[in-house]
Design an enzyme around this catalytic site. Structure first.
Site, PDB file in Angstrom:
ATOM      1  N   ASP A   2       0.815  -1.206   0.000  1.00  0.00           N
ATOM      2  CA  ASP A   2       0.000   0.000   0.000  1.00  0.00           C
ATOM      3  C   ASP A   2       0.857   1.268   0.000  1.00  0.00           C
ATOM      4  O   ASP A   2       1.947   1.282   0.569  1.00  0.00           O
ATOM      5  CB  ASP A   2      -0.894  -0.034   1.246  1.00  0.00           C
ATOM      6  CG  ASP A   2      -2.137   0.802   1.065  1.00  0.00           C
ATOM      7  OD1 ASP A   2      -2.364   1.299  -0.056  1.00  0.00           O
ATOM      8  OD2 ASP A   2      -2.873   0.966   2.049  1.00  0.00           O
ATOM      9  N   HIS A  19       3.209   2.980  -8.741  1.00  0.00           N
ATOM     10  CA  HIS A  19       3.128   1.533  -8.999  1.00  0.00           C
ATOM     11  C   HIS A  19       4.412   1.042  -9.679  1.00  0.00           C
ATOM     12  O   HIS A  19       4.950  -0.006  -9.332  1.00  0.00           O
ATOM     13  CB  HIS A  19       1.925   1.201  -9.890  1.00  0.00           C
ATOM     14  CG  HIS A  19       0.596   1.570  -9.267  1.00  0.00           C
ATOM     15  ND1 HIS A  19       0.291   1.258  -7.968  1.00  0.00           N
ATOM     16  CD2 HIS A  19      -0.489   2.228  -9.756  1.00  0.00           C
ATOM     17  CE1 HIS A  19      -0.937   1.708  -7.679  1.00  0.00           C
ATOM     18  NE2 HIS A  19      -1.419   2.298  -8.746  1.00  0.00           N
ATOM     19  N   SER A  47      -6.866  -5.967  -5.852  1.00  0.00           N
ATOM     20  CA  SER A  47      -8.026  -6.508  -5.139  1.00  0.00           C
ATOM     21  C   SER A  47      -9.279  -6.450  -6.006  1.00  0.00           C
ATOM     22  O   SER A  47      -9.331  -5.710  -7.001  1.00  0.00           O
ATOM     23  CB  SER A  47      -8.251  -5.718  -3.852  1.00  0.00           C
ATOM     24  OG  SER A  47      -8.762  -4.437  -4.158  1.00  0.00           O
ATOM     25  N   THR A  48     -10.296  -7.172  -5.584  1.00  0.00           N
ATOM     26  CA  THR A  48     -11.595  -7.109  -6.258  1.00  0.00           C
ATOM     27  C   THR A  48     -12.066  -5.649  -6.294  1.00  0.00           C
ATOM     28  O   THR A  48     -12.596  -5.164  -7.296  1.00  0.00           O
ATOM     29  CB  THR A  48     -12.623  -7.961  -5.466  1.00  0.00           C
ATOM     30  OG1 THR A  48     -12.080  -9.263  -5.267  1.00  0.00           O
ATOM     31  CG2 THR A  48     -13.947  -8.054  -6.189  1.00  0.00           C
ATOM     32  N   GLU A  49     -11.834  -4.946  -5.173  1.00  0.00           N
ATOM     33  CA  GLU A  49     -12.285  -3.548  -5.059  1.00  0.00           C
ATOM     34  C   GLU A  49     -11.488  -2.621  -5.992  1.00  0.00           C
ATOM     35  O   GLU A  49     -11.983  -1.557  -6.392  1.00  0.00           O
ATOM     36  CB  GLU A  49     -12.136  -3.052  -3.612  1.00  0.00           C
ATOM     37  CG  GLU A  49     -13.094  -3.697  -2.621  1.00  0.00           C
ATOM     38  CD  GLU A  49     -12.736  -5.136  -2.229  1.00  0.00           C
ATOM     39  OE1 GLU A  49     -11.571  -5.557  -2.433  1.00  0.00           O
ATOM     40  OE2 GLU A  49     -13.626  -5.850  -1.734  1.00  0.00           O
ATOM     41  N   LEU A 113      11.300 -20.536  -2.911  1.00  0.00           N
ATOM     42  CA  LEU A 113      10.162 -19.729  -2.475  1.00  0.00           C
ATOM     43  C   LEU A 113       8.948 -19.921  -3.397  1.00  0.00           C
ATOM     44  O   LEU A 113       9.099 -19.947  -4.622  1.00  0.00           O
ATOM     45  CB  LEU A 113      10.584 -18.245  -2.504  1.00  0.00           C
ATOM     46  CG  LEU A 113       9.499 -17.201  -2.284  1.00  0.00           C
ATOM     47  CD1 LEU A 113       9.070 -17.162  -0.816  1.00  0.00           C
ATOM     48  CD2 LEU A 113       9.985 -15.813  -2.719  1.00  0.00           C
ATOM     49  N   GLU A 185       0.239 -12.992  12.771  1.00  0.00           N
ATOM     50  CA  GLU A 185       0.743 -11.781  13.410  1.00  0.00           C
ATOM     51  C   GLU A 185       0.633 -10.636  12.402  1.00  0.00           C
ATOM     52  O   GLU A 185       0.692 -10.868  11.180  1.00  0.00           O
ATOM     53  CB  GLU A 185       2.208 -11.975  13.811  1.00  0.00           C
ATOM     54  CG  GLU A 185       2.420 -13.022  14.881  1.00  0.00           C
ATOM     55  CD  GLU A 185       1.908 -12.583  16.250  1.00  0.00           C
ATOM     56  OE1 GLU A 185       2.095 -11.402  16.606  1.00  0.00           O
ATOM     57  OE2 GLU A 185       1.310 -13.419  16.953  1.00  0.00           O
TER      58      GLU A 185
HETATM   59  C1  FPP Z   1      -1.734  -0.171  -3.523  1.00  0.00           C
HETATM   60  O1  FPP Z   1      -1.287   1.174  -3.422  1.00  0.00           O
HETATM   61  C2  FPP Z   1      -1.063  -0.879  -4.608  1.00  0.00           C
HETATM   62  C3  FPP Z   1      -1.688  -1.463  -5.679  1.00  0.00           C
HETATM   63  C4  FPP Z   1      -3.146  -1.443  -5.853  1.00  0.00           C
HETATM   64  C5  FPP Z   1      -0.932  -2.119  -6.761  1.00  0.00           C
HETATM   65  C6  FPP Z   1       0.312  -2.845  -6.397  1.00  0.00           C
HETATM   66  C7  FPP Z   1       1.066  -3.144  -7.631  1.00  0.00           C
HETATM   67  C8  FPP Z   1       2.415  -3.087  -7.807  1.00  0.00           C
HETATM   68  C9  FPP Z   1       3.353  -2.801  -6.701  1.00  0.00           C
HETATM   69  C10 FPP Z   1       3.051  -3.287  -9.133  1.00  0.00           C
HETATM   70  C11 FPP Z   1       2.939  -4.584  -9.855  1.00  0.00           C
HETATM   71  C12 FPP Z   1       3.000  -5.811  -9.057  1.00  0.00           C
HETATM   72  C13 FPP Z   1       3.723  -6.910  -9.351  1.00  0.00           C
HETATM   73  C14 FPP Z   1       3.462  -8.136  -8.548  1.00  0.00           C
HETATM   74  C15 FPP Z   1       4.763  -6.959 -10.377  1.00  0.00           C
HETATM   75  P1  FPP Z   1      -2.339   2.342  -3.651  1.00  0.00           P
HETATM   76  O2  FPP Z   1      -2.424   2.637  -5.097  1.00  0.00           O
HETATM   77  O3  FPP Z   1      -3.646   1.961  -3.027  1.00  0.00           O
HETATM   78  O4  FPP Z   1      -1.705   3.522  -2.876  1.00  0.00           O
HETATM   79  P2  FPP Z   1      -2.481   4.693  -2.105  1.00  0.00           P
HETATM   80  O5  FPP Z   1      -3.141   4.051  -0.923  1.00  0.00           O
HETATM   81  O6  FPP Z   1      -1.386   5.617  -1.712  1.00  0.00           O
HETATM   82  O7  FPP Z   1      -3.465   5.318  -3.045  1.00  0.00           O
END
Ligand code: FPP
Length: 237
Positions: A2, A19, A47-49, A113, A185
């Site tokens: 996040d 991202h 996520s789904t959301e 892993l 945890e």
């Molecule tokens: C949440 O941060 C993050 C995501 C919804 C996407 C995560 C994706 C990646 C890190 C890149 C690709 C992944 C792989 C496995 C190669 P947010 O956008 O909700 O951040 P915010 O809360 O600050 O808005």
């Protein structure tokens, strides 16, 4: 994972920039998990959301996923990382499904892993699917116990996570692995995902390893498990 969006906004950039920088943190986490001898790492990538986000952000995330999978496959094989996915994969664009299936196939014999990408995933989705499968299997109500539900989850052979790490200062589960996290945890850190690198990951694991896990038992039972009724303490994976 996040905080990508906020990390980018703080730098006057588009959320997608966050991202893209988050991908390096994914590499870091996989590297650290491998070095620490961790068997399973599940990343909540979409996520789904998240389907309710702006179309351009969804498209960029999907493209990033395809690019990352194609770019990392050789390294994953070299490191012995087996890639799996969980979630409503059929909802993803064709290109993503193809890229995922390709990496899953190429890494299927890897013995290190197990890296699980949760995509178009939510805990409620998974539990709803499990109920559907139990009903479809025609299992009578009186035969349904916890083990029945567990066996009908998306990845029944994957042990429950010992530790959940959530970055960016948020302190919620956000519909992630609702069944599996029952006794996990929790580690919350203010660090945004794009800044969360190998040292943060290792520090979180080190701090976790110092915790006493009681699984509902008393401290005394944990200290001398054989002296207490109720059998052995679940083994940490
Ligand atoms: C949440 O941060 C993050 C995501 C919804 C996407 C995560 C994706 C990646 C890190 C890149 C690709 C992944 C792989 C496995 C190669 P947010 O956008 O909700 O951040 P915010 O809360 O600050 O808005």
């Amino acid at each position: 994972m996040d905080g990508n969006g906020r990390w980018a906004r703080e730098r006057g950039e588009d959320r997608v920039f966050g991202h893209a920088n988050g991908v390096e943190s994914v590499r870091s986490a996989v590297r650290a998990a491998g070095e620490l001898g961790i068997d399973y790492l599940t990343l909540y990538a979409f996520s789904t959301e998240n389907w309710s986000r702006p179309r351009n952000e969804i498209n960029a995330l999907m493209e990033l996923l395809v690019e990352s999978l194609a770019g990392e496959v050789a390294e994953l094989v070299r490191k012995g990382v087996r890639l799996c996915s969980t979630g409503d994969i059929s909802a993803l664009p064709e290109s993503c499904i193809a890229a995922l299936r390709n990496v899953e196939e190429q890494t299927s014999d890897c013995k290190g892993l197990t890296l699980i990408l949760a995509l178009s995933y939510s805990g409620r989705w998974e539990l709803t699917e499990a109920v559907r499968r139990i009903v479809q299997a025609g299992i009578p109500a009186e035969f349904i116990d916890e083990d029945t539900v567990r066996k009908h989850l998306s990845m029944p052979d994957v042990p429950d996570p010992e530790l959940l790490i959530r970055t960016s200062g948020e302190q919620r589960l956000s519909n992630f692995l609702l069944w599996q996290l029952a006794y996990s945890e929790l580690h919350f850190t203010p660090v945004m995902w794009p800044d969360f690198r190998e040292d943060h990951f290792k520090a979180a694991i080190l701090e976790f390893r110092g915790r006493e896990r009681r699984f509902g038992r008393t401290g005394e039972q944990i200290k001398s498990p054989t002296a207490s009724p109720g059998g052995e303490i679940p083994k940490a994976e």
